[in-house]
Structure formats: structure tokens, C-alpha cells
Scaffold this active site. Structure first.
Site, PDB file in Angstrom:
ATOM      1  N   HIS A  19      80.176  67.206  42.760  1.00  0.00           N
ATOM      2  CA  HIS A  19      78.811  67.692  42.980  1.00  0.00           C
ATOM      3  C   HIS A  19      77.905  67.388  41.791  1.00  0.00           C
ATOM      4  O   HIS A  19      76.686  67.403  41.921  1.00  0.00           O
ATOM      5  CB  HIS A  19      78.857  69.198  43.240  1.00  0.00           C
ATOM      6  CG  HIS A  19      77.901  69.696  44.284  1.00  0.00           C
ATOM      7  ND1 HIS A  19      77.373  68.922  45.292  1.00  0.00           N
ATOM      8  CD2 HIS A  19      77.376  70.943  44.473  1.00  0.00           C
ATOM      9  CE1 HIS A  19      76.575  69.654  46.054  1.00  0.00           C
ATOM     10  NE2 HIS A  19      76.557  70.877  45.574  1.00  0.00           N
ATOM     11  N   ASN A  69      71.454  74.335  44.561  1.00  0.00           N
ATOM     12  CA  ASN A  69      70.625  74.785  45.678  1.00  0.00           C
ATOM     13  C   ASN A  69      69.251  75.281  45.252  1.00  0.00           C
ATOM     14  O   ASN A  69      68.420  75.592  46.104  1.00  0.00           O
ATOM     15  CB  ASN A  69      71.351  75.859  46.489  1.00  0.00           C
ATOM     16  CG  ASN A  69      72.584  75.307  47.176  1.00  0.00           C
ATOM     17  OD1 ASN A  69      72.823  74.102  47.194  1.00  0.00           O
ATOM     18  ND2 ASN A  69      73.373  76.195  47.746  1.00  0.00           N
TER      19      ASN A  69
END
Length: 188
Positions: free
Chosen positions: A23, A69
């Protein structure tokens, strides 16, 4: 400050525990570029930011210190702080829809289900920003996506992942020196 040819922003999660995860490939690309260009990243608001030159072009590198996010907060803040035109931004992210070892550069597009990109688009109020996707593959059992993206590349994946990061760095430099079309022609 003169307007840079490019501000490249690598998305990821803050903290040592996420450093080597799939990620965080956006952060890893920026780390590689900062070493290649000898650009030191300094804390500024909710990001690490550094400025330097490549060939005769001014280039900025940044990594948000927000979680993936919430990346849009940092990206929108940097754009506003430096009063950057949208075409001077490049957001670098992981992409589980692309095989490990591949990259894809686009001048615009959807989030493709990537929550970090979706938040960037929401905070910028547009999807009309360049993005560089670095493939991390999708070899995980159903329901285990989070575990997969938050884990490191396997030993078998490492060479291809390293090659993709190097290609991504070169794509950023090509975009800074020339333009996105030249970078897409070379790397897509």
C-alpha cells in the site's frame, strides 16, 4: 517561488509498520526519487515536502502524513499552499488491478476503487489530475484484501516490484522534463 513543472505526491500510510507494505508503494517511489535527486523532505503541515531541480525543471516531491483514506486532505492542502494548477500534480498510488511489475500513467480517470484516490478527487473537487498507478497484483483470498495491501511483497514479487518502482521514478522524471504524453508513450 516559481511554479514547478511537477509536484509528485506518493500516497501511503504513515509509520514504520507500513513502510515496506504494498500500500505504501507511492511513498517508496518518492523515497527513491528523493535519493536520486538529492531532495530532502521536510515536515510541512500534514506532509513531507521537498523541492529540487531535474534537468532544467523545478520538481516537488511529497508524501502525505495522513492515512491513505484521508490523503486528499494533504494533497488539497499542498495544492492550495503552492497555488498549483491541477495539471502540475501527479498522484502516485498502488493498484491491485495491475500485475506486480507494471505501471500505468493517466492524465485523468476514476478512482478505480482506490480509497486514497477517491478521497483526493473528493477534496480537489475533480478527477482531472494525473495519476501513476503501480501494480501490486491481487493474489489474495476473497475477503483478505486489507491484509494483502498491508503486507510486504513476497520474495518472488520483490524483483518485479523493484523494477516497477524504478520505472515509476523514471516516468515521473520524464513527465517533469517533457510532459505526460511523453511519459505515457514510454511507460504505458
Amino acid at each position: 517561488m516559481s511554479t514547478p513543472s511537477l509536484l509528485a505526491i506518493g500516497l501511503g500510510n504513515p509509520g514504520a509498520e507500513y513502510e515496506d507494505t504494498r500500500h505504501n508503494v507511492g511513498h517508496q517511489v518518492i523515497d527513491g526519487l528523493s535519493g536520486r535527486l538529492d531532495i530532502s523532505l521536510q515536515h510541512q503541515s500534514d506532509a513531507l515536502v521537498g523541492w529540487g531541480r531535474y534537468v532544467d525543471q523545478k520538481i516537488g516531491l511529497a508524501v502525505p502524513l495522513t492515512y491513505m483514506n484521508r490523503s486528499g486532505d494533504a494533497v488539497a492542502g499542498l495544492r492550495a499552499h503552492y497555488d498549483l494548477p491541477i495539471d502540475r500534480l501527479l498522484v502516485i498510488v498502488d493498484d491491485l488491478h495491475l500485475p506486480v511489475g507494471t505501471i500505468r500513467l493517466r492524465p485523468t480517470g476514476s478512482s478505480g476503487g482506490h480509497n486514497g484516490l477517491a478521497h483526493v478527487a473528493q477534496r480537489l473537487g475533480t478527477t482531472e489530475f494525473s495519476r501513476l498507478r503501480v501494480g501490486i497484483g491481487n493474489d489474495f483470498p476473497e475477503g483478505r484484501q486489507s491484509d494483502y495491501v498491508l503486507s510486504p511483497f513476497t520474495d518472488e514479487q520483490r524483483p518485479a516490484a523493484r523494477s516497477a518502482r524504478e520505472d515509476a521514478e523514471d516516468a515521473v522524471l520524464t513527465m517533469a522534463r517533457d510532459d505526460i504524453d511523453a511519459a505515457m508513450n514510454r511507460f504505458n
